[in-house]
Design an enzyme around this catalytic site. Structure first.
Site, PDB file in Angstrom:
ATOM      1  N   LYS A 250     -12.516   2.868  -2.917  1.00 27.80           N
ATOM      2  CA  LYS A 250     -13.859   2.389  -3.246  1.00 27.80           C
ATOM      3  C   LYS A 250     -14.847   2.827  -2.164  1.00 27.80           C
ATOM      4  CE  LYS A 250     -16.536  -1.769  -3.976  1.00 27.80           C
ATOM      5  NZ  LYS A 250     -16.579  -3.198  -4.246  1.00 27.80           N
TER       6      LYS A 250
ATOM      7  N   GLU B 230      -6.167   4.370   6.293  1.00 25.90           N
ATOM      8  CA  GLU B 230      -4.888   4.818   5.728  1.00 25.90           C
ATOM      9  C   GLU B 230      -5.119   5.906   4.688  1.00 25.90           C
ATOM     10  OE1 GLU B 230      -5.963   1.756   6.071  1.00 25.90           O
ATOM     11  OE2 GLU B 230      -4.356   0.332   6.504  1.00 25.90           O
TER      12      GLU B 230
ATOM     13  N   GLY C 204     -12.460  -4.139  -5.204  1.00 22.75           N
ATOM     14  CA  GLY C 204     -11.256  -3.320  -5.076  1.00 22.75           C
ATOM     15  C   GLY C 204     -10.087  -3.857  -5.892  1.00 22.75           C
ATOM     16  N   ARG C 205      -9.875  -5.167  -5.827  1.00 24.59           N
ATOM     17  CA  ARG C 205      -8.709  -5.741  -6.510  1.00 24.59           C
ATOM     18  C   ARG C 205      -8.919  -5.872  -8.010  1.00 24.59           C
ATOM     19  NH1 ARG C 205     -11.112  -8.631  -2.636  1.00 24.59           N
ATOM     20  NH2 ARG C 205     -12.100 -10.633  -3.084  1.00 24.59           N
TER      21      ARG C 205
ATOM     22  N   GLU D 122      -6.491 -12.495  -1.470  1.00 24.31           N
ATOM     23  CA  GLU D 122      -7.682 -11.864  -0.904  1.00 24.31           C
ATOM     24  C   GLU D 122      -8.935 -12.513  -1.491  1.00 24.31           C
ATOM     25  OE1 GLU D 122      -7.811  -7.565   0.589  1.00 24.31           O
ATOM     26  OE2 GLU D 122      -8.940  -7.413  -1.259  1.00 24.31           O
TER      27      GLU D 122
ATOM     28  N   HIS E 166      19.043 -15.021  -7.396  1.00 22.40           N
ATOM     29  CA  HIS E 166      20.151 -14.764  -6.474  1.00 22.40           C
ATOM     30  C   HIS E 166      19.646 -14.534  -5.059  1.00 22.40           C
ATOM     31  CE1 HIS E 166      22.836 -14.631  -9.912  1.00 22.40           C
ATOM     32  NE2 HIS E 166      21.828 -14.040 -10.528  1.00 22.40           N
TER      33      HIS E 166
ATOM     34  N   LYS F  40      -8.972  -4.401  11.114  1.00 16.69           N
ATOM     35  CA  LYS F  40      -9.321  -2.980  10.971  1.00 16.69           C
ATOM     36  C   LYS F  40     -10.083  -2.500  12.206  1.00 16.69           C
ATOM     37  CE  LYS F  40     -10.058  -2.914   5.947  1.00 16.69           C
ATOM     38  NZ  LYS F  40     -11.046  -2.694   4.893  1.00 16.69           N
TER      39      LYS F  40
HETATM   40  O1  F6P Z   1      -8.625  -4.094   3.519  1.00 15.31           O
HETATM   41  C1  F6P Z   1      -8.807  -4.671   2.298  1.00 15.31           C
HETATM   42  C2  F6P Z   1      -9.459  -3.727   1.336  1.00 15.31           C
HETATM   43  O2  F6P Z   1     -10.806  -3.624   1.637  1.00 15.31           O
HETATM   44  C3  F6P Z   1      -9.243  -4.189  -0.092  1.00 15.31           C
HETATM   45  O3  F6P Z   1     -10.164  -5.120  -0.481  1.00 15.31           O
HETATM   46  C4  F6P Z   1      -9.283  -2.914  -0.837  1.00 15.31           C
HETATM   47  O4  F6P Z   1      -8.681  -3.042  -2.089  1.00 15.31           O
HETATM   48  C5  F6P Z   1      -8.539  -2.011   0.097  1.00 15.31           C
HETATM   49  O5  F6P Z   1      -8.894  -2.448   1.386  1.00 15.31           O
HETATM   50  C6  F6P Z   1      -8.815  -0.546  -0.052  1.00 15.31           C
HETATM   51  O6  F6P Z   1     -10.169  -0.247   0.095  1.00 15.31           O
HETATM   52  P1  F6P Z   1     -10.775   1.102  -0.437  1.00 15.31           P
HETATM   53  O7  F6P Z   1     -10.571   1.151  -1.902  1.00 15.31           O
HETATM   54  O8  F6P Z   1     -12.225   1.063  -0.063  1.00 15.31           O
HETATM   55  O9  F6P Z   1     -10.056   2.226   0.247  1.00 15.31           O
END
Ligand code: F6P
Length: 558
Positions: free
Chosen positions: A216, A222, A276-277, A362, A393, A521
């Site tokens: 987003k 990452e 995002g979610r 979240e 289990h 972060k």
């Molecule tokens: O760190 C949490 C977050 O901001 C989430 O809300 C989001 O889904 C995820 O990181 C990834 O963010 P992006 O889609 O901006 O890479």
């Protein structure tokens, strides 16, 4: 008694009242509620077509339900629902609407989103982007869009994390596991751990791989690092010019996407009114139609839209997301449950708990109200889960006999997509049995009688019987539907999305921001340069400094 026809004077009074109700003698004894009402199962089951939500095994009665609806009134749940669908900026701390419903609504649905520059017809924006996605997906499948060497794309690698990974992954797995009719093989890369990159690219042919970068913000560490690694992997095999053919970006940050060198035809946009979610329905979910075909993706959107309309239009007492949310509130705020277990008896939904962890924790893992004042009550429980029967289990021992009740959501489809009906019956028998066992338990008297019948000595019975007691009266809900297909999958995920909104409204918090993840972060960005040999050390607490030094020493970098 502070409850009135129009609700409570405030939330605090409402939550206090719920706690008091739970303390009524027998207030938590679910089996007694069944004994008192032969019609309980029917009265506490809500339906939407083939989908049913049975909350009868929760420790809730009419008085408790009335109090929950009174609290919903106090929190103005109906007004909240209206404002949500009107696209008002309910995400107050980020001044954004939460209009993910527009991503699955038909073009003419007219859902608007209030944005900084005015009001946008969110359904039209989403439909235009969806048309572009469809053309692209059909082009890839037809072999009109090919890789740099002219080969057809057989594999799609999606790079993203959190909401840019979990939702698309759940949906893709749910619709591909156990099937051999997928259009492309889907692969996911989320963790910045280099082992993950190594593993996912092992055996992948760059010439036949399409890479989607889903982010987003397009600033997530990452994803940026993994996208750069994937770029180097493609360029190393096919040359610089291949980037334009092999990459697509799914983002709201078009400037950052352009800086990556993305081919503009391969950029699929969405707006900041998609959290995002909640983004699997947006271009972030592009891997889904690439893997399963466009028509199935559209059915998934249709299923979610069916749930949206139900949530928007159905009276609160017949409303599945409202009921699921209120029962959850009862478990947390009246019974004091700190956890929620998700048991999908369907291996294809094995990542559903992970998606719901982000969706719920979240969204509703918050400690202050919209006003900024501390909440005076508990908010989101800790979610966890595994597919049934595997969970039975591993951790279900604690759910049956641990010291604290753990509410469970059982999720099950009546029909399977394989040719072993006996296996599906065994799966279902276990789901029903677990819910029954949690509720009815096994009293000591029955265990003693059983042991005696099997010839155990009185001393043996005295020693062992207490260990075998299952106290029962442990709450669960059961979500049952006909068949796990794209439509029912969309409906199921949207059910939980709206449940989260309902609970956020009652708790009085902002369900659509996630400030809590920011500090980690920022600190990681500060520590990263310190982990290179000879770099200057920042100022940290004693433990962090020592750990950094030890890490460098173990690597031979100090
Ligand atoms: O760190 C949490 C977050 O901001 C989430 O809300 C989001 O889904 C995820 O990181 C990834 O963010 P992006 O889609 O901006 O890479």
């Amino acid at each position: 008694m502070t409850q009135t026809a129009s609700g409570f004077p405030d939330r605090k009074a409402g939550f206090a009242h719920l706690r008091a109700l739970a303390e009524r003698p027998g207030g938590r004894v679910i089996t007694r509620l069944f004994a008192a009402d032969p019609n309980r199962a029917a009265r506490f089951t809500l339906r939407l077509d083939d989908l049913s939500l049975d909350v009868s095994k929760s420790a809730i009665d009419d008085t408790a339900l009335d109090a929950l609806f009174a609290l919903a009134q106090t929190a103005d749940l109906e007004g909240f629902r209206r404002r949500l669908f009107a696209g008002e900026p309910l995400n107050e701390t980020e001044h954004r609407a939460a209009m993910h419903m527009a991503l699955r609504a038909p073009r003419g649905a007219g859902l608007k989103a209030v944005m900084a520059g005015g009001t946008e017809d969110a359904t039209v924006f989403a439909a235009n982007e969806r048309d572009k996605m469809e053309r692209f997906v059909r082009g890839v499948h037809a072999g009109q869009q090919r890789g740099a060497t002219g080969e057809r794309f057989t594999d799609v690698l999606t790079i993203g994390i959190g909401g840019s990974d979990l939702g698309p992954r759940v949906a893709t797995e749910a619709l591909t596991i156990g099937r051999s009719d997928q259009a492309m093989n889907a692969h996911f890369l989320s963790n910045v751990d280099g082992h993950a990159f190594q593993e996912v690219t092992r055996g992948l042919d760059p010439a036949r791989t399409l890479v989607l970068v889903a982010s987003k913000t397009f600033t997530t560490l990452e994803t940026s690092m993994n996208a750069a690694a994937a770029r180097a992997w493609i360029v190393g095999a096919l040359g610089d010019a291949a980037v334009a053919k092999h990459f697509a970006a799914l983002s709201t940050n078009l400037k950052a996407v352009a800086a990556f060198g993305m081919n503009p035809d391969r950029v699929f946009a969405f707006q900041d009114w998609v959290g995002g979610r909640y983004s699997l329905w947006s271009p972030v979910g592009l891997v889904i139609p690439l893997a399963v075909g466009w028509d199935k993706f559209q059915r998934m959107l249709d299923g979610a839209w069916a749930m949206d309309q139900h949530f928007r239009d159905a009276p609160l007492r017949q409303n599945l997301p409202v009921m699921l949310g209120l029962v959850g509130i009862w478990n947390v705020n009246a019974l004091g449950c700190a956890t929620q277990c998700i048991l999908a008896y369907d291996d294809r939904l094995r990542r559903l708990p992970a998606h719901l962890q982000q969706l719920e924790m979240e969204s509703n893992g918050k400690h202050v109200m919209l006003s900024g004042q501390p909440v005076g009550w508990d908010t989101c429980p800790i979610l966890f889960g595994e597919p049934g029967t595997n969970a039975q289990h591993s951790f279900m021992q604690l759910v049956h006999q641990g010291t604290r009740p753990v509410p469970v959501d059982f999720i099950l489809a009546a029909a399977a997509d394989h040719s072993r009906p006996e296996a599906h019956r065994a799966l279902a028998a276990n789901a029903f049995a677990q819910a029954e066992a949690l509720m009815v338990g096994r009293p000591e008297a029955a265990i003693r009688a059983d042991m005696q019948a099997h010839g155990a000595s009185p001393a043996e019975i005295d020693a062992i019987a207490p260990h075998r007691v299952a106290v029962g009266e442990r709450p669960s809900n059961t979500i049952l539907f006909k068949h796990l297909d794209p439509f029912s999958l969309g409906r199921l995920i949207a059910l939980y999305e709206h449940k989260v909104a309902v609970q956020g409204c009652l708790w009085g918090i902002d369900s659509f921001d996630q400030w809590g993840v920011e500090l980690g972060k920022q600190l990681a960005n500060g520590i990263l340069p310190e982990l290179t040999p000879g770099a200057a050390r920042g100022s940290h607490d004693g433990s962090t400094t020592a750990l950094i030094e030890r890490f460098l020493a173990l690597r031979g970098d100090s």
